[in-house]
Design an enzyme around this catalytic site. Sequence first.
Site, PDB file in Angstrom:
ATOM      1  CG  ASP A 137      -1.969  -1.053   1.197  1.00  0.00           C
ATOM      2  OD1 ASP A 137      -2.077  -1.895   0.080  1.00  0.00           O
ATOM      3  OD2 ASP A 137      -2.844  -0.954   2.046  1.00  0.00           O
ATOM      4  CG  ASP A 147      -6.501   0.272   1.177  1.00  0.00           C
ATOM      5  OD1 ASP A 147      -6.901  -1.237   1.277  1.00  0.00           O
ATOM      6  OD2 ASP A 147      -7.034   0.822   1.677  1.00  0.00           O
ATOM      7  CG  HIS A 166     -11.306   1.264   0.079  1.00  0.00           C
ATOM      8  ND1 HIS A 166     -11.423  -0.308   0.367  1.00  0.00           N
ATOM      9  CD2 HIS A 166     -10.284   1.497   0.693  1.00  0.00           C
ATOM     10  CE1 HIS A 166     -10.435  -0.185   1.319  1.00  0.00           C
ATOM     11  NE2 HIS A 166      -9.924   0.518   1.717  1.00  0.00           N
ATOM     12  CG  HIS A 208     -14.814   0.145   1.560  1.00  0.00           C
ATOM     13  ND1 HIS A 208     -13.750   0.172   2.535  1.00  0.00           N
ATOM     14  CD2 HIS A 208     -14.877  -1.101   1.113  1.00  0.00           C
ATOM     15  CE1 HIS A 208     -13.545  -1.076   2.733  1.00  0.00           C
ATOM     16  NE2 HIS A 208     -13.928  -1.945   1.880  1.00  0.00           N
ATOM     17  CG  HIS A 240      -8.342   5.079   2.957  1.00  0.00           C
ATOM     18  ND1 HIS A 240      -9.487   5.063   3.733  1.00  0.00           N
ATOM     19  CD2 HIS A 240      -7.852   4.137   2.459  1.00  0.00           C
ATOM     20  CE1 HIS A 240      -9.513   3.656   4.085  1.00  0.00           C
ATOM     21  NE2 HIS A 240      -8.499   3.257   3.273  1.00  0.00           N
ATOM     22  CE  LYS A 296      -4.234  -4.115   0.997  1.00  0.00           C
ATOM     23  NZ  LYS A 296      -4.803  -3.077   1.974  1.00  0.00           N
ATOM     24  CB  CYS A 301      -2.320  -2.836   5.068  1.00  0.00           C
ATOM     25  SG  CYS A 301      -3.918  -2.510   4.830  1.00  0.00           S
TER      26      CYS A 301
HETATM   27  C1  VGL Z   1      -4.802   0.645   5.519  1.00  0.00           C
HETATM   28  C2  VGL Z   1      -6.152   1.450   7.083  1.00  0.00           C
HETATM   29  C3  VGL Z   1      -7.268   1.620   6.200  1.00  0.00           C
HETATM   30  C4  VGL Z   1      -3.409   0.314   5.376  1.00  0.00           C
HETATM   31  C5  VGL Z   1      -5.846   0.446   4.746  1.00  0.00           C
HETATM   32  O1  VGL Z   1      -2.984   0.187   4.364  1.00  0.00           O
HETATM   33  O2  VGL Z   1      -2.537  -0.043   6.472  1.00  0.00           O
HETATM   34  N1  VGL Z   1      -4.955   1.426   6.838  1.00  0.00           N
HETATM   35  N2  VGL Z   1      -6.929   1.013   4.862  1.00  0.00           N
HETATM   36 ZN    ZN Z   2      -8.296   1.081   3.275  1.00  0.00          ZN
END
Ligand code: VGL
Ligand code: ZN
Length: 205
Positions: A10, A55, A57, A61, A90, A113, A157
Site C-alpha cells: 500500500d 488498497d 475501495h 466502502h 481513502h 484489495k 496492512c
Molecule cells: C490501511 C487503513 C485503512 C493500510 C488501509 O494500508 O494499512 N490502513 N486501509
Molecule cells: Zn483501506
Amino acid sequence: MKIMGVIVVDVQGDFTTWKKGALAVEGTDAAFIEKLRKATGALKQSGYTVLATQDWHPADHISFYTNHPGRKPFDVVAVRDKKQVLWPPHCVQGTENAKLLLDETFFDAVVQKGKDRNYDSYSGFQDDGGARTEMDGLLKKRSIQDLIVYGIATDYCVKATALDAAKAGYKATVVAGLSRGVAPDTTAEALEEMKASGIAIREEL
Ligand code: VGL
Ligand code: ZN
C-alpha cells in the site's frame, strides 16, 4: 536455494504526508518514499519477484466514516461482531491518491484489495469476509517460500499481510525501517504480535 519474494504494501498517495493524503501516516515524506524506491529497485535488480498490494475501495466502502451517519474519523464500530476503525475516505478507485507511488515496472503483479464495499481488507491475501485475493496463487505459481514484507501501515496492512503470509506457511520477514505505522502504540504492539507469530523483524534490508 529458497525462492524469495517481496510484498510492498500500500505505498499510495493517500497514506503519505508527501502527497498530503487523506490518511497520511507519520514519517511518509518524499525522502521515505525515495528510500522505498531505492530498496525495491535493488531487490528487483537482484532477482526477487516483487509484488505490490493496492488498497482499492469503492466510494461507498464500509470502512469510510462518511458511510456511517453521525460517526467521526477513527471511531471504532462493530461490523458483523468485529471491530472496524472508521477511516477518512481513502484510496478510492481511480483517484490520483490511490495510485502506487513506486515505479510500476518494479512489480511482477499488483494485488488490489478492499474492492467489495461490504468488507475491509487489511491483508493482501484475503478480506474480512474470507474472500481470497490472487496473492497466494501468484506466490505459489512462482514457487516462492520466503517473503520480505514492508510498506504502509505497519500496524494495519503490513501486519495483516505478514500474519496471513506466516499462517499460509511462508517464511516472512518484515522490514520495520521500510515501514511506517498509524500510531506508535499500535505499531509497537504489531511488531510484538508478528514476532510472536514467528515473523522475523528486521530494521533494514
Ligand atoms: C490501511 C487503513 C485503512 C493500510 C488501509 O494500508 O494499512 N490502513 N486501509
Ligand atoms: Zn483501506
